[in-house]
Design a protein around this motif. Structure first.
Motif, PDB file in Angstrom:
ATOM      1  N   THR A  15       0.849  -1.208   0.000  1.00 12.16           N
ATOM      2  CA  THR A  15       0.000   0.000   0.000  1.00 12.16           C
ATOM      3  C   THR A  15       0.878   1.249   0.000  1.00 12.16           C
ATOM      4  N   THR A  31       8.025  -8.465  -5.482  1.00  6.99           N
ATOM      5  CA  THR A  31       8.226  -9.869  -5.865  1.00  6.99           C
ATOM      6  C   THR A  31       6.900 -10.635  -5.824  1.00  6.99           C
ATOM      7  N   GLU A  57       4.634 -20.619   2.063  1.00  4.39           N
ATOM      8  CA  GLU A  57       6.084 -20.830   2.204  1.00  4.39           C
ATOM      9  C   GLU A  57       6.825 -19.913   1.232  1.00  4.39           C
ATOM     10  N   ARG A  88      14.000 -11.532   1.411  1.00  2.52           N
ATOM     11  CA  ARG A  88      13.193 -12.141   2.461  1.00  2.52           C
ATOM     12  C   ARG A  88      13.974 -13.206   3.220  1.00  2.52           C
ATOM     13  N   ARG A 127      -8.428  -8.224   3.332  1.00  2.00           N
ATOM     14  CA  ARG A 127      -7.949  -7.690   2.049  1.00  2.00           C
ATOM     15  C   ARG A 127      -8.727  -8.281   0.869  1.00  2.00           C
ATOM     16  N   TYR A 137      -7.809  -3.513  -1.788  1.00  2.00           N
ATOM     17  CA  TYR A 137      -8.868  -2.931  -0.936  1.00  2.00           C
ATOM     18  C   TYR A 137      -8.874  -3.645   0.411  1.00  2.00           C
ATOM     19  N   ARG A 171       2.392 -17.852   7.078  1.00  2.00           N
ATOM     20  CA  ARG A 171       3.235 -16.780   6.507  1.00  2.00           C
ATOM     21  C   ARG A 171       3.891 -15.965   7.621  1.00  2.00           C
ATOM     22  N   LEU A 199       0.118   2.139  12.213  1.00  2.00           N
ATOM     23  CA  LEU A 199      -0.562   3.413  11.924  1.00  2.00           C
ATOM     24  C   LEU A 199      -1.499   3.251  10.733  1.00  2.00           C
TER      25      LEU A 199
HETATM   26  P1  AP5 Z   1       3.744 -10.889  -1.066  1.00  2.00           P
HETATM   27  O1  AP5 Z   1       2.738 -10.579  -2.072  1.00  2.00           O
HETATM   28  O2  AP5 Z   1       5.001 -10.085  -0.998  1.00  2.00           O
HETATM   29  O3  AP5 Z   1       3.010 -10.919   0.314  1.00  2.00           O
HETATM   30  P2  AP5 Z   1       3.470 -10.431   1.758  1.00  2.00           P
HETATM   31  O4  AP5 Z   1       4.837 -10.033   2.052  1.00  2.00           O
HETATM   32  O5  AP5 Z   1       2.976 -11.548   2.561  1.00  2.00           O
HETATM   33  O6  AP5 Z   1       2.872  -9.072   1.840  1.00  2.00           O
HETATM   34  P3  AP5 Z   1       1.415  -8.682   1.707  1.00  2.00           P
HETATM   35  O7  AP5 Z   1       1.145  -8.282   0.298  1.00  2.00           O
HETATM   36  O8  AP5 Z   1       0.526  -9.763   2.253  1.00  2.00           O
HETATM   37  O9  AP5 Z   1       1.364  -7.476   2.748  1.00  2.00           O
HETATM   38  P4  AP5 Z   1       1.747  -5.950   2.590  1.00  2.00           P
HETATM   39  O10 AP5 Z   1       2.687  -5.614   3.695  1.00  2.00           O
HETATM   40  O11 AP5 Z   1       2.192  -5.603   1.213  1.00  2.00           O
HETATM   41  O12 AP5 Z   1       0.340  -5.300   2.918  1.00  2.00           O
HETATM   42  P5  AP5 Z   1      -0.681  -4.538   1.948  1.00  2.00           P
HETATM   43  O13 AP5 Z   1      -0.177  -3.180   1.675  1.00  2.00           O
HETATM   44  O14 AP5 Z   1      -1.057  -5.409   0.793  1.00  2.00           O
HETATM   45  O15 AP5 Z   1       4.217 -12.405  -1.203  1.00  2.00           O
HETATM   46  C1  AP5 Z   1       3.293 -13.456  -1.430  1.00  2.00           C
HETATM   47  C2  AP5 Z   1       4.051 -14.783  -1.511  1.00  2.00           C
HETATM   48  O16 AP5 Z   1       4.988 -14.756  -2.613  1.00  2.00           O
HETATM   49  C3  AP5 Z   1       4.911 -15.144  -0.288  1.00  2.00           C
HETATM   50  O17 AP5 Z   1       4.163 -15.763   0.730  1.00  2.00           O
HETATM   51  C4  AP5 Z   1       5.936 -16.082  -0.931  1.00  2.00           C
HETATM   52  O18 AP5 Z   1       5.411 -17.359  -1.144  1.00  2.00           O
HETATM   53  C5  AP5 Z   1       6.189 -15.435  -2.277  1.00  2.00           C
HETATM   54  N1  AP5 Z   1       7.309 -14.475  -2.240  1.00  2.00           N
HETATM   55  C6  AP5 Z   1       7.235 -13.124  -2.448  1.00  2.00           C
HETATM   56  N2  AP5 Z   1       8.441 -12.560  -2.324  1.00  2.00           N
HETATM   57  C7  AP5 Z   1       9.303 -13.575  -2.037  1.00  2.00           C
HETATM   58  C8  AP5 Z   1      10.692 -13.635  -1.772  1.00  2.00           C
HETATM   59  N3  AP5 Z   1      11.465 -12.529  -1.782  1.00  2.00           N
HETATM   60  N4  AP5 Z   1      11.244 -14.838  -1.509  1.00  2.00           N
HETATM   61  C9  AP5 Z   1      10.515 -15.966  -1.514  1.00  2.00           C
HETATM   62  N5  AP5 Z   1       9.173 -15.983  -1.730  1.00  2.00           N
HETATM   63  C10 AP5 Z   1       8.586 -14.800  -1.998  1.00  2.00           C
HETATM   64  O19 AP5 Z   1      -1.930  -4.388   2.945  1.00  2.00           O
HETATM   65  C11 AP5 Z   1      -2.683  -5.504   3.402  1.00  2.00           C
HETATM   66  C12 AP5 Z   1      -4.134  -5.066   3.660  1.00  2.00           C
HETATM   67  O20 AP5 Z   1      -4.188  -4.074   4.686  1.00  2.00           O
HETATM   68  C13 AP5 Z   1      -4.824  -4.404   2.452  1.00  2.00           C
HETATM   69  O21 AP5 Z   1      -6.162  -4.790   2.451  1.00  2.00           O
HETATM   70  C14 AP5 Z   1      -4.706  -2.886   2.702  1.00  2.00           C
HETATM   71  O22 AP5 Z   1      -5.791  -2.171   2.136  1.00  2.00           O
HETATM   72  C15 AP5 Z   1      -4.734  -2.830   4.218  1.00  2.00           C
HETATM   73  N6  AP5 Z   1      -3.825  -1.805   4.743  1.00  2.00           N
HETATM   74  C16 AP5 Z   1      -2.562  -1.540   4.301  1.00  2.00           C
HETATM   75  N7  AP5 Z   1      -1.990  -0.584   5.048  1.00  2.00           N
HETATM   76  C17 AP5 Z   1      -2.908  -0.235   5.992  1.00  2.00           C
HETATM   77  C18 AP5 Z   1      -2.885   0.683   7.085  1.00  2.00           C
HETATM   78  N8  AP5 Z   1      -1.790   1.439   7.326  1.00  2.00           N
HETATM   79  N9  AP5 Z   1      -3.977   0.792   7.859  1.00  2.00           N
HETATM   80  C19 AP5 Z   1      -5.069   0.021   7.612  1.00  2.00           C
HETATM   81  N10 AP5 Z   1      -5.164  -0.874   6.604  1.00  2.00           N
HETATM   82  C20 AP5 Z   1      -4.080  -1.009   5.799  1.00  2.00           C
END
Ligand code: AP5
Length: 218
Positions: A15, A31, A57, A88, A127, A137, A171, A199
């Motif tokens: 985000t 990624t 994983e 990671r 999400r 969203y 995760r 925040l």
């Molecule tokens: P990836 O897509 O990178 O998922 P993640 O790290 O688990 O991160 P997320 O996208 O779940 O969380 P985010 O911190 O970006 O939060 P977001 O802004 O979306 O990876 C998916 C998979 O791919 C991994 O499990 C792995 O298998 C693989 N992978 C990826 N990179 C890898 C690597 N380097 N090595 C090995 N495997 C890899 O926000 C989440 C929600 O919260 C949204 O709905 C948003 O609207 C809401 N939100 C966001 N910020 C706020 C806030 N400040 N306040 C309130 N709500 C909020």
């Protein structure tokens, strides 16, 4: 500038990366997004990645590192980039450092989103993502104007396969075991800066803007 966004799943990295990359005109390299695109296109890397992603994983280091190195070697990454979801593991961080060093470059800043587990779970279970443009969203924090319809392109919204509670818990465990060690790795290099991932979106963005100003990155 070369920046890494570090933090657990649900910290809000994607985000903030979206807003920061627009504000500072920086290339956003996610990624997770690249892997999901490979899964959608049924590439060799995508087919392999899917089995790991579905379980929450990590995809093997060599697969992810190759994708990132190829992306940041393109001309549009010369001016800088923001890595979201990479590195990671310590092995990925070491490989990234080697690759950058060979081009006489380095990571300037690592932004750590320190986030409570309860916050991460609440965000990930709520999400929803657009099936067409990928916009993000949240059922409570960022609902679309019309239920389950993307405000931007009108396509339907879905829950990510790995946003089911059991997979989220795995995760978060994987993050603690394999990714959290990167905090000491980057602390040793004096590039780590911490913000609260708890925040709300605007508060966090303002904190990051302040931090950018202090680091003279704007
Ligand atoms: P990836 O897509 O990178 O998922 P993640 O790290 O688990 O991160 P997320 O996208 O779940 O969380 P985010 O911190 O970006 O939060 P977001 O802004 O979306 O990876 C998916 C998979 O791919 C991994 O499990 C792995 O298998 C693989 N992978 C990826 N990179 C890898 C690597 N380097 N090595 C090995 N495997 C890899 O926000 C989440 C929600 O919260 C949204 O709905 C948003 O609207 C809401 N939100 C966001 N910020 C706020 C806030 N400040 N306040 C309130 N709500 C909020």
């Amino acid at each position: 500038m070369k920046i890494i966004l570090l933090g657990p799943p649900g910290a809000g990295k994607g985000t903030q990366a979206e807003v920061l990359s627009r504000t500072y005109k920086m290339l956003h390299v996610s990624t997770g997004d690249m892997l999901r695109e490979s899964v959608k296109n049924k590439t060799e890397a995508g087919l392999l990645a899917k089995s790991f992603m579905d379980k929450g994983e990590l995809v093997p280091d060599n697969v992810v590192t190759a994708i990132v190195v190829s992306r940041i070697s393109k001309p549009d990454a010369k001016a800088g980039f923001m890595l979201d979801g990479f590195p990671r593991t310590v092995q990925q961080a070491v490989e990234l450092e080697k690759q950058l060093e060979s081009a006489k470059q380095k990571i300037d800043l690592v932004l750590y989103f320190n986030t409570a587990e309860k916050t991460a779970i609440e965000r990930l279970t709520g999400r929803r993502v657009c099936t067409k443009c990928g916009l993000n969203y949240h059922v409570k924090n960022k609902p679309p104007k019309k239920m389950n319809v993307c405000d931007s392109c009108g396509a339907g919204l879905i829950q990510r396969d790995d946003d089911k509670l059991e997979t989220i818990k795995n995760r978060l465990n994987v993050y603690q075991k394999q990714t959290a060690p990167l905090l000491s790795f980057y602390k040793e290099r004096s590039t780590l800066r911490e913000v609260s991932g708890d925040l709300n979106v605007n508060e966090l963005f303002l904190k990051l803007k302040d931090l950018f100003l202090n680091e003279k990155l704007s």
